[in-house]
Design a protein around this motif. Structure first.
Motif, PDB file in Angstrom:
ATOM      1  N   ASN A 102       0.823  -1.210   0.000  1.00  0.00           N
ATOM      2  CA  ASN A 102       0.000   0.000   0.000  1.00  0.00           C
ATOM      3  C   ASN A 102       0.855   1.258   0.000  1.00  0.00           C
ATOM      4  OD1 ASN A 102      -2.797   1.211   0.389  1.00  0.00           O
ATOM      5  ND2 ASN A 102      -1.669   2.117   2.100  1.00  0.00           N
ATOM      6  N   GLN A 124      -3.749  -5.869  -6.099  1.00  0.00           N
ATOM      7  CA  GLN A 124      -3.169  -4.840  -6.962  1.00  0.00           C
ATOM      8  C   GLN A 124      -2.146  -5.375  -7.953  1.00  0.00           C
ATOM      9  OE1 GLN A 124      -1.566  -1.523  -4.876  1.00  0.00           O
ATOM     10  NE2 GLN A 124      -3.541  -0.903  -4.071  1.00  0.00           N
ATOM     11  N   PRO A 318      -7.184  -3.089   2.239  1.00  0.00           N
ATOM     12  CA  PRO A 318      -6.836  -2.006   3.165  1.00  0.00           C
ATOM     13  C   PRO A 318      -7.305  -2.252   4.600  1.00  0.00           C
ATOM     14  CG  PRO A 318      -8.514  -1.308   1.596  1.00  0.00           C
ATOM     15  CD  PRO A 318      -8.031  -2.632   1.135  1.00  0.00           C
TER      16      PRO A 318
ATOM     17  N   LEU B  76     -11.388   1.440   6.850  1.00  0.00           N
ATOM     18  CA  LEU B  76     -10.457   1.193   5.752  1.00  0.00           C
ATOM     19  C   LEU B  76     -10.893   0.006   4.899  1.00  0.00           C
ATOM     20  CD1 LEU B  76      -6.976   1.894   7.353  1.00  0.00           C
ATOM     21  CD2 LEU B  76      -8.525   3.432   6.169  1.00  0.00           C
ATOM     22  N   SER B  77     -11.513  -0.996   5.558  1.00  0.00           N
ATOM     23  CA  SER B  77     -11.870  -2.192   4.768  1.00  0.00           C
ATOM     24  C   SER B  77     -12.919  -1.864   3.715  1.00  0.00           C
ATOM     25  CB  SER B  77     -12.346  -3.316   5.687  1.00  0.00           C
ATOM     26  OG  SER B  77     -13.608  -3.024   6.204  1.00  0.00           O
ATOM     27  N   LEU B  79     -13.031   0.603   1.873  1.00  0.00           N
ATOM     28  CA  LEU B  79     -12.383   1.157   0.676  1.00  0.00           C
ATOM     29  C   LEU B  79     -11.857   0.062  -0.239  1.00  0.00           C
ATOM     30  CD1 LEU B  79     -10.465   4.056   2.393  1.00  0.00           C
ATOM     31  CD2 LEU B  79     -12.395   4.275   0.841  1.00  0.00           C
ATOM     32  N   GLY B  80     -11.688  -1.144   0.353  1.00  0.00           N
ATOM     33  CA  GLY B  80     -11.180  -2.251  -0.463  1.00  0.00           C
ATOM     34  C   GLY B  80     -12.279  -3.038  -1.139  1.00  0.00           C
ATOM     35  N   GLU B  84      -9.000  -2.295  -5.881  1.00  0.00           N
ATOM     36  CA  GLU B  84      -7.796  -2.661  -5.146  1.00  0.00           C
ATOM     37  C   GLU B  84      -6.867  -1.463  -5.043  1.00  0.00           C
ATOM     38  OE1 GLU B  84      -6.030  -6.082  -6.940  1.00  0.00           O
ATOM     39  OE2 GLU B  84      -7.551  -7.418  -6.121  1.00  0.00           O
ATOM     40  N   ASP B  85      -7.427  -0.334  -4.720  1.00  0.00           N
ATOM     41  CA  ASP B  85      -6.606   0.867  -4.683  1.00  0.00           C
ATOM     42  C   ASP B  85      -5.877   1.031  -3.356  1.00  0.00           C
ATOM     43  OD1 ASP B  85      -6.638   2.531  -7.101  1.00  0.00           O
ATOM     44  OD2 ASP B  85      -8.812   2.266  -6.913  1.00  0.00           O
ATOM     45  N   ARG B  86      -4.773   1.750  -3.452  1.00  0.00           N
ATOM     46  CA  ARG B  86      -4.005   2.032  -2.237  1.00  0.00           C
ATOM     47  C   ARG B  86      -4.736   3.084  -1.411  1.00  0.00           C
ATOM     48  NH1 ARG B  86       1.521   3.614  -4.950  1.00  0.00           N
ATOM     49  NH2 ARG B  86       2.174   3.966  -2.817  1.00  0.00           N
ATOM     50  N   VAL B  87      -4.583   2.939  -0.100  1.00  0.00           N
ATOM     51  CA  VAL B  87      -5.358   3.778   0.799  1.00  0.00           C
ATOM     52  C   VAL B  87      -4.420   4.505   1.763  1.00  0.00           C
ATOM     53  CG1 VAL B  87      -6.978   3.696   2.718  1.00  0.00           C
ATOM     54  CG2 VAL B  87      -7.406   2.321   0.686  1.00  0.00           C
ATOM     55  N   PHE B  88      -4.657   5.786   1.950  1.00  0.00           N
ATOM     56  CA  PHE B  88      -3.866   6.559   2.915  1.00  0.00           C
ATOM     57  C   PHE B  88      -4.813   7.364   3.788  1.00  0.00           C
ATOM     58  CE2 PHE B  88      -1.713   6.281  -1.203  1.00  0.00           C
ATOM     59  CZ  PHE B  88      -0.613   5.506  -0.851  1.00  0.00           C
ATOM     60  N   TYR B  89      -4.391   7.621   5.018  1.00  0.00           N
ATOM     61  CA  TYR B  89      -5.252   8.417   5.882  1.00  0.00           C
ATOM     62  C   TYR B  89      -4.379   9.186   6.864  1.00  0.00           C
ATOM     63  CZ  TYR B  89      -4.240   4.919   9.410  1.00  0.00           C
ATOM     64  OH  TYR B  89      -3.575   4.108  10.281  1.00  0.00           O
ATOM     65  N   TYR B 101      -0.518   8.833   8.007  1.00  0.00           N
ATOM     66  CA  TYR B 101       0.643   9.192   7.189  1.00  0.00           C
ATOM     67  C   TYR B 101       0.975  10.662   7.383  1.00  0.00           C
ATOM     68  CZ  TYR B 101      -0.087   4.675   4.991  1.00  0.00           C
ATOM     69  OH  TYR B 101      -0.220   3.332   4.767  1.00  0.00           O
ATOM     70  N   ARG B 124       2.785  10.182  -3.259  1.00  0.00           N
ATOM     71  CA  ARG B 124       3.631   8.986  -3.404  1.00  0.00           C
ATOM     72  C   ARG B 124       3.615   8.459  -4.836  1.00  0.00           C
ATOM     73  NH1 ARG B 124       4.441   5.710   2.126  1.00  0.00           N
ATOM     74  NH2 ARG B 124       4.220   7.480   3.511  1.00  0.00           N
TER      75      ARG B 124
END
Lengths: 343, 463
Positions: A102, A124, A318, B76-77, B79-80, B84-89, B101, B124
């Motif tokens: 991630n 991914q 996630p 967060l789950s 969002l999945g 399959e996107d990356r997740v930031f918070y 982050y 990122r």
């Protein structure tokens, strides 16, 4: 084809000296006429992975495999903090692997092999599962003589309450503060059932022994130092049981957490193509079909979920990041310590 | 048919215009479908992001003057679940990172509590969609401004969008082809009545001047009305000129007969051979004019009767015999013998006896006229597989000129007629009679008999 391979074991190369993460074991599988060397960091013991590496080398000539074993938290430290240049990262701690992917430490890899993986077994196009390993309750046959074997966690709690004389100091589980896999199992337990915290408290009252690894717990169950070990890697226990009787793997009927061993190619890999070939090799049909025989690790394609309905595989995604949140982790560990350590 | 060059085609123009419209509509459809679908996909991501940030914000609580957070698993789950996107918070309390982050910074206009704010930026190395939810946490006295930022990469969205684009393209293409096909059909069916009218007019015989009666849509009624009124004018003008010719011929013929009689009388009384010759020339000219007038009348009669053909059963053998009999005296004057050949069998035919008689007489008359004295004319009556054939072969000079069929046209005569009196209408009359009965006239020069000569054959279809 005859493969002559020699292992140069236990040489801690100067490569590792430049990094701070802790190495448990290390071996270089030198190819007869080496052209490339790929560095693999893994949480799996050399003993378990040895046959896989040799088969891989027999198929892919000229590739020397530098295999480093470290605990999942050290793997995390090596990649996340130190940026150690590995070509392939294999770990049983799905949450840490997910965080690495991630946060952008992995690169994409797509091949005909990865395309065959079901959606839940990869994330991914970067993180690929190649085993499915359940967490198990392992009991000592000798010490459980005359006791009813619990079928679920409620019965286990009752059993522990009724027989403190048998179980005092004879329960083993992961030290979730140091073991990444132990933390993963415990956090998944806390999500799955309310009785987890009660179980932890009961185990704390009985002065539960804390371990780093499944192997050590299984050893102690065999030797009678432990009556039961909770959340042990079932695959390891089955391996031992195949050679030596004395323990029983208890099939829990409320639910069984299933972990998937995953691999990814780091962003700073030197030979991502060779690492990709290693992933393809791990996912290939022959490897997967003989995986249990050669390594004792159940295949990711194994229809394990059909045998027992209570299997609850941990989902990649996630959601796994939640328990890695600093505050969440602090709170969880504080609760866990309060429960397990009751002076 | 005149060489009328078409200037464009209505059907093609209609098809091209409709296809262009279809293309335009397809394009619009494509853009709308893609736009709406992408909007919907983006909204879905925004909604989930907002739900995630809100559930984190809802989990905030104050304890001992400090803001604390138990990150909810679902935050967060969820969002999945769709990609399959990356997740930031990141959670900030009065600008200080509480958790998450540290380097995740999302633009947010200051503090409108509970109102999620969205933005898109690079984080990122990838495009992320971020939401900021602002909350005031704590008691009245110790309130902290907490901002929750949740961001997600847009790979899933890109995938969805490319899939949608593909679908939109497919829909657009299908729409275009269906619409183009339908426009082709529409153009064809819109122009069908026009083709029908054109066909009805084209199929007519050359002398068919009846009004057009085809069923036609309203748009074509003016055209057909105009056409019909044109035909009516043409017809009346034609009738007028025919009447005029008949009238003229009639009026000329009657006085001519008187003139000829008087001339004969004078000729008989004259002594001087010079004057006699002149008068004979005169009588010859009168004969020629009289004959022309007669032919014109015959022609007008034939045309009229052929237009409104009234048929009855006739015996061609009998008709031929009558004709031969009637003209025998004329032939005898030139010592010409008429030989009749009969193949035998039935020569019954449905036709207008007057017309047929006229035709036969014209042929035989011609044959006698162009025959030398003391020669033979052979009249043969027979048939082939499809026709009755009545042919008249003489031993005269035959037809001259490159194209024999030219002789069938009005006022066209052979190049070798010399002194023979003739109007150039005889064979035309024969031809019209033959056509009116579905038959034809064949003319050729004899090659088999001695001395050559002309051969005219009347072909009439077997019933």
């Amino acid at each position: 084809m005859r493969v002559t391979l020699f292992t140069i074991g236990m040489i801690l190369s100067s490569f590792h000296a430049s990094f701070a993460f802790e190495v448990e074991d290390h071996r270089i599988y030198t190819a007869p006429m080496p052209t490339q060397t790929i560095r693999v960091i893994s949480t799996a013991d050399i003993a378990a992975f040895d046959p896989l590496i040799r088969t891989f080398q027999s198929i892919n000539q000229g590739i020397t495999v530098d295999y480093t074993v470290a605990s999942s938290t050290e793997v995390m430290a090596a990649i996340y903090e130190e940026g150690a240049p590995f070509d392939l990262v294999i770990s049983s701690a799905m949450d840490l692997q997910t965080k690495l992917v991630n946060d952008g430490f992995a690169q994409r890899y797509v091949s005909s092999q990865t395309a065959q993986l079901p959606g839940w077994a990869q994330w991914q196009d970067q993180l690929f599962s190649f085993t499915q390993e359940p967490a198990a309750l392992v009991i000592s046959d000798a010490l459980f003589a005359g006791l009813e074997i619990p079928k679920n966690r409620e019965q286990l709690i009752d059993l522990l309450r009724v027989h403190p004389e048998i179980f005092d100091q004879r329960i083993g589980t992961y030290d979730v503060r140091t073991s990444g896999l132990g933390y993963l199992f415990a956090t998944q337990d806390s999500r799955n059932t309310d009785s987890f915290w009660r179980l932890t408290e009961v185990m704390g009252r009985l002065n539960t022994q804390l371990y780093c690894c499944s192997g050590a717990m299984i050893d102690d169950v065999y030797q009678g130092r432990l009556a039961l070990a909770y959340n042990v890697l079932g695959s390891y226990a089955e391996n031992r049981l195949a050679h030596e009787p004395g323990i029983t793997i208890v099939p829990m009927q409320d639910y069984v957490t299933v972990m998937m061993r995953t691999a990814f190619i780091p962003q700073n890999a030197q030979y991502p193509d060779v690492a990709g070939r290693m992933i393809d090799f791990l996912l290939s049909k022959p490897t997967q079909e003989s995986l249990v025989e050669t390594t004792g690790l159940p295949s990711v394609f194994d229809g394990a979920s059909d045998k027992q309905k209570a299997l609850r595989p941990i989902r990649l995604g996630p959601g796994l990041l939640v328990f890695l949140d600093r505050l969440k982790r602090q709170a969880f560990l504080r609760n866990w310590e309060n429960s397990i350590r009751q002076e | 048919m005149t060489g009328l060059l078409p200037k464009g085609s209505m059907q093609r123009r209609l098809v091209i215009q409709l296809s262009l419209i279809a293309l335009l509509l397809s394009l619009v459809l494509f853009l709308i479908v893609r736009g709406m679908a992408e909007r919907a996909a983006a909204d879905t991501q925004d909604n989930i992001l907002a739900a995630s940030a809100t559930s984190i914000a809802d989990a905030l609580f104050a304890e001992g003057g400090q803001v604390r957070l138990e990150l909810p698993y679902s935050a967060l789950s969820m969002l999945g679940t769709i990609s399959e996107d990356r997740v930031f918070y990141r959670v900030l309390v009065d600008g200080e990172t509480l958790t998450g982050y540290d380097d995740l910074v999302a633009k947010a206009a200051l503090a409108v509590p509970n109102q999620p704010e969205f933005s898109t930026f690079e984080y990122r190395g990838e495009q992320v969609r971020a939401v900021v939810v602002t909350r005031l946490v704590g008691s009245q006295s110790q309130q902290a401004l907490v901002r929750t930022v949740v961001a997600q990469t847009r790979l899933g969205l890109v995938q969805i969008s490319s899939r949608i684009t593909l679908w939109a393209v497919a829909i657009g293409i299908v729409f275009f082809f269906v619409a183009a096909g339908l426009s082709l059909w529409a153009a064809h069916s819109a122009l069908a009545p026009l083709n029908r009218v054109a066909g009805a007019v084209t199929r007519r015989g050359p002398s068919d001047l009846r009004a057009v009666q085809t069923q036609a849509p309203a748009e074509l009624v003016p055209l057909i009305t105009a056409l019909n009124s044109f035909i009516a004018r043409l017809k009346s003008s034609l009738t007028r000129s025919e009447d005029f010719i008949v009238e003229a011929a009639h009026r000329v013929r009657t006085p001519l007969a008187t003139v000829r009689t008087q001339a004969e009388v004078i000729h008989r009384g004259l002594e001087k051979s010079k004057n006699k010759t002149a008068l004979r020339e005169m009588i010859r000219a009168i004969d020629e004019s009289s004959r022309s007038a007669g032919q014109l009348l015959d022609h007008a009669m034939v045309t009229f009767r052929a237009d409104q053909l009234q048929t009855e059963a006739v015996d061609l053998r009998k008709l031929t015999a009558e004709t031969v009999e009637r003209l025998s005296p004329t032939a005898e004057l030139k010592d010409i013998s008429i030989i009749t050949q009969d193949q035998g069998g039935d020569f019954g035919f449905d036709g207008d006896p007057i017309l047929l008689q006229n035709a036969l007489r014209n042929i035989l008359d011609n044959a006698i006229k162009y025959s030398f004295s003391e020669s033979d004319i052979t009249v043969a009556i027979g048939r082939d597989a499809h026709n009755h054939i009545i042919s008249f072969a003489d031993q005269g000079r035959g037809f001259a000129g490159a194209n024999l069929s030219d002789h069938l046209q009005r006022f066209k005569r052979g190049t070798n007629v010399n002194d023979i009196v003739g109007s150039g209408l005889g064979l035309t009359i024969v031809d019209e009679v033959a056509r009116a009965h579905g038959g034809r006239v064949k003319i050729n020069n004899n090659t088999d008999t001695k001395g050559g000569g002309a051969c005219v054959s009347l072909y009439l279809p077997l019933v």
